[in-house]
Design an enzyme around this catalytic site. Structure first.
Site, PDB file in Angstrom:
ATOM      1  N   CYS A 115       0.872  -1.177   0.000  1.00 50.32           N
ATOM      2  CA  CYS A 115       0.000   0.000   0.000  1.00 50.32           C
ATOM      3  C   CYS A 115       0.907   1.224   0.000  1.00 50.32           C
ATOM      4  O   CYS A 115       2.123   1.097  -0.127  1.00 50.32           O
ATOM      5  CB  CYS A 115      -0.992  -0.012   1.159  1.00 50.32           C
ATOM      6  SG  CYS A 115      -0.287   0.182   2.804  1.00 50.32           S
ATOM      7  N   CYS A 189      -4.027  -0.757  -2.304  1.00 47.73           N
ATOM      8  CA  CYS A 189      -4.258   0.682  -2.438  1.00 47.73           C
ATOM      9  C   CYS A 189      -4.264   1.027  -3.918  1.00 47.73           C
ATOM     10  O   CYS A 189      -3.364   0.605  -4.659  1.00 47.73           O
ATOM     11  CB  CYS A 189      -3.148   1.421  -1.693  1.00 47.73           C
ATOM     12  SG  CYS A 189      -3.046   3.177  -2.046  1.00 47.73           S
ATOM     13  N   CYS A 196       3.412   0.523  -8.164  1.00 52.47           N
ATOM     14  CA  CYS A 196       4.118  -0.713  -7.824  1.00 52.47           C
ATOM     15  C   CYS A 196       5.007  -1.168  -8.983  1.00 52.47           C
ATOM     16  O   CYS A 196       4.536  -1.323 -10.111  1.00 52.47           O
ATOM     17  CB  CYS A 196       3.109  -1.801  -7.480  1.00 52.47           C
ATOM     18  SG  CYS A 196       3.862  -3.293  -6.802  1.00 52.47           S
TER      19      CYS A 196
END
Length: 244
Positions: A115, A189, A196
């Site tokens: 997250c 998230c 990411c």
């Protein structure tokens, strides 16, 4: 032959449609936006939206606004509701068809939860997966913009609700695990999903669209932990089936 007059179970009517079944199957693997579902099932957006609406009205699918782009929404499959509906469907035909409860033991798997701040959602997921697998899974969590410390409410909810102590844990940056190999990388998230990076070995990427309990109106840490715990319980048998 006489008819019993029994109505067809709602789950059977919803899931029996080929496109709705494909949508359910796609959402069983993680949360998706409409345009992603359009690509996955290969059907026009208006048709996908129509059948998503029916699944939402049937209580099998929910939709939440993206925290990354408020004009967009993520759709989530309620696997607990599906499990209960499947059991009711079998029992409606014959009581002996109600499925027995079964326990699945996962193979050893490496899982990363991500997250933004790594202060609430991802450490909660990390702790709960470790808890549900008895430490057999190799679990860690990290954040794209980690906070200085875990949120006190996240620590409290896990301690009071699950008997898990996270007082010694500190948030990690994604950079600290960038070279590690994982079987699954799970983002919790919407913003972290976009940030990411790729990881070695091409791990399976899954997204769970979970609102930040520290900032989202109408959301609390206990509800967030319950949501994540439900997702974790459904992840455990998947790990056992797919990771050798």
């Amino acid at each position: 032959m006489t008819s019993t007059g029994q109505a067809t179970p709602t789950f059977l009517r919803l899931a029996a449609h080929p496109l709705r079944w494909r949508l359910l199957a796609a959402l069983a693997g993680g949360d998706h936006r409409v345009r992603e579902l359009v690509t996955l099932v290969g059907e026009p957006q208006n048709l996908v939206s129509y059948h998503l609406r029916l699944l939402r009205e049937g209580g099998l699918v929910t939709g939440t606004r993206s925290s990354f782009d408020g004009r967009d929404s993520y759709y989530h499959l309620d696997l607990d509701r599906c499990a209960a509906a499947l059991a009711e469907t079998g029992a409606a035909l014959h009581p002996a068809l109600r499925p027995p409860a079964s326990a699945s033991v996962p193979a050893r798997a490496a899982v990363l939860f991500v997250c933004t701040g790594n202060s609430a959602r991802s450490p909660i997921a990390e702790a709960l997966l470790r808890h549900h697998t008895g430490g057999r899974a190799e679990v860690t969590s990290a954040g794209s913009r980690p906070k200085d410390r875990l949120h006190a409410e996240a620590v409290r909810v896990l301690r009071d609700g699950y008997g898990i102590d996270l007082t010694a844990q500190r948030p990690r940056h994604l950079d600290s695990v960038a070279r590690r190999r994982f079987d699954y990388v799970i983002t919790l998230c919407d913003k972290a999903r976009e940030a990411c990076p790729d990881f070695p070995g091409r791990p399976r990427r899954v997204h769970w669209s979970v609102a930040d309990p520290a900032t989202a109106a109408g959301t609390d840490f206990r509800r967030t932990a319950t949501d994540i715990d439900t997702r974790i319980r459904h992840l455990v048998p998947v790990l056992g089936a797919t990771v050798q």
